[in-house]
Scaffold this motif. Structure first.
Motif, PDB file in Angstrom:
ATOM      1  N   THR A  13       0.843  -1.192   0.000  1.00  0.00           N
ATOM      2  CA  THR A  13       0.000   0.000   0.000  1.00  0.00           C
ATOM      3  C   THR A  13       0.880   1.245   0.000  1.00  0.00           C
ATOM      4  OG1 THR A  13      -1.906   1.044   1.062  1.00  0.00           O
ATOM      5  CG2 THR A  13      -0.214   0.165   2.531  1.00  0.00           C
ATOM      6  N   ALA A  14       0.388   2.291  -0.640  1.00  0.00           N
ATOM      7  CA  ALA A  14       1.140   3.550  -0.720  1.00  0.00           C
ATOM      8  C   ALA A  14       1.195   4.211   0.653  1.00  0.00           C
ATOM      9  CB  ALA A  14       0.493   4.486  -1.733  1.00  0.00           C
ATOM     10  N   ILE A  15       2.312   4.837   0.920  1.00  0.00           N
ATOM     11  CA  ILE A  15       2.500   5.568   2.178  1.00  0.00           C
ATOM     12  C   ILE A  15       2.319   7.049   1.878  1.00  0.00           C
ATOM     13  CG2 ILE A  15       4.121   6.127   4.033  1.00  0.00           C
ATOM     14  CD1 ILE A  15       3.201   3.232   4.012  1.00  0.00           C
ATOM     15  N   ASP A  16       1.484   7.691   2.667  1.00  0.00           N
ATOM     16  CA  ASP A  16       1.236   9.126   2.510  1.00  0.00           C
ATOM     17  C   ASP A  16       2.483   9.907   2.922  1.00  0.00           C
ATOM     18  OD1 ASP A  16       0.139  11.882   3.707  1.00  0.00           O
ATOM     19  OD2 ASP A  16      -1.242  11.127   2.168  1.00  0.00           O
ATOM     20  N   GLU A  17       2.773  10.966   2.193  1.00  0.00           N
ATOM     21  CA  GLU A  17       3.966  11.769   2.480  1.00  0.00           C
ATOM     22  C   GLU A  17       3.942  12.392   3.869  1.00  0.00           C
ATOM     23  OE1 GLU A  17       5.217  14.495  -0.595  1.00  0.00           O
ATOM     24  OE2 GLU A  17       4.469  13.130  -2.138  1.00  0.00           O
ATOM     25  N   SER A  18       2.779  12.533   4.474  1.00  0.00           N
ATOM     26  CA  SER A  18       2.697  13.119   5.813  1.00  0.00           C
ATOM     27  C   SER A  18       2.992  12.093   6.916  1.00  0.00           C
ATOM     28  CB  SER A  18       1.306  13.725   6.033  1.00  0.00           C
ATOM     29  OG  SER A  18       0.318  12.709   6.027  1.00  0.00           O
ATOM     30  N   ASP A  19       3.077  10.839   6.563  1.00  0.00           N
ATOM     31  CA  ASP A  19       3.305   9.763   7.532  1.00  0.00           C
ATOM     32  C   ASP A  19       4.790   9.700   7.909  1.00  0.00           C
ATOM     33  OD1 ASP A  19       3.703   7.114   8.688  1.00  0.00           O
ATOM     34  OD2 ASP A  19       1.746   6.589   7.859  1.00  0.00           O
ATOM     35  N   TYR A  45       6.801   7.334   5.886  1.00  0.00           N
ATOM     36  CA  TYR A  45       7.233   7.817   4.578  1.00  0.00           C
ATOM     37  C   TYR A  45       8.625   8.443   4.682  1.00  0.00           C
ATOM     38  CZ  TYR A  45       7.362  10.241   0.101  1.00  0.00           C
ATOM     39  OH  TYR A  45       7.741  10.692  -1.137  1.00  0.00           O
ATOM     40  N   LYS A 100      11.687   7.023   2.723  1.00  0.00           N
ATOM     41  CA  LYS A 100      12.302   7.904   1.731  1.00  0.00           C
ATOM     42  C   LYS A 100      13.798   8.031   2.011  1.00  0.00           C
ATOM     43  CE  LYS A 100      12.210  12.560  -0.191  1.00  0.00           C
ATOM     44  NZ  LYS A 100      11.650  13.909  -0.089  1.00  0.00           N
ATOM     45  N   ARG A 111       6.593   7.463  -5.687  1.00  0.00           N
ATOM     46  CA  ARG A 111       5.613   7.009  -4.698  1.00  0.00           C
ATOM     47  C   ARG A 111       6.258   5.832  -3.987  1.00  0.00           C
ATOM     48  NH1 ARG A 111       3.481   7.105  -9.471  1.00  0.00           N
ATOM     49  NH2 ARG A 111       3.180   4.869  -9.654  1.00  0.00           N
ATOM     50  N   ASN A 142       5.639   2.513  -1.596  1.00  0.00           N
ATOM     51  CA  ASN A 142       4.665   1.538  -1.120  1.00  0.00           C
ATOM     52  C   ASN A 142       5.357   0.602  -0.143  1.00  0.00           C
ATOM     53  OD1 ASN A 142       2.239   1.829  -3.221  1.00  0.00           O
ATOM     54  ND2 ASN A 142       4.177   2.136  -4.274  1.00  0.00           N
TER      55      ASN A 142
END
Length: 165
Positions: free
Chosen positions: A87-93, A96, A100, A119, A121
């Motif tokens: 599942t994709a990780i939101d940049e605010s998490d 992430y 990154k 993106r 995941n």
């Protein structure tokens, strides 16, 4: 002959491990690494983040040669399949930021940086294995409850709920 799309999370993770090995032996694959947009990661047995791009990890037994010599592969197909386990990780998490940093460090080993349009995941199994946060994190506890309930539902009902969200 077209490549077969992975059918298990294990196959995808094997390809993620293979991706690193293939990078080490292919300067052409290294050159393409910065262009990948959809990255998939999981934490290995030693606790290290491992990454691979969707188009590489989404086909069974992918190699650098196959990846570089076949433009017929479709990353959209692999992303749809990989969504079963990632599942994709939101940049605010916070996760992430952690992933990154790990992806950036991984690519830096080869003199590359991730695409600004990337993106990230993560394996759903990793998220599910994480304990609820400390006292007072009602939202996390509610999320854990929803996951537990969803696991008892049929696949069709889970898809219905997911599409509603």
């Amino acid at each position: 002959m077209p490549s077969k799309i992975v059918s298990t999370q294990t196959q995808a993770e094997e390809n993620i491990r293979r991706f690193r090995n293939q990078l080490e032996g292919s300067s052409l694959l290294v050159d393409r690494a910065s262009y990948a947009r959809a990255w998939y990661g999981y934490r290995d047995a030693e606790g290290e983040w491992c990454f691979g791009p969707s188009k590489f990890i989404g086909y069974v037994g992918m190699t650098a040669t196959e990846y570089l010599n076949d433009d017929a592969r479709d990353g959209r197909q692999t992303e749809r399949k990989l969504a079963e386990w990632f599942t994709a990780i939101d940049e605010s998490d916070d996760l992430y930021s952690e992933m990154k940093g790990a992806l950036s460090a991984f690519l830096a080993e080869f003199g590359k940086v991730p695409s600004a349009k990337m993106r990230i995941n993560v394996a759903k199994s990793y998220l599910e294995s994480q304990p609820a946060a400390q006292d007072g994190d009602a939202e996390r506890e509610l999320g854990d409850l929803i996951i537990a309930v969803a696991k008892r539902l049929s696949s069709a009902e889970r898809k219905r709920i997911l599409s509603a969200l």
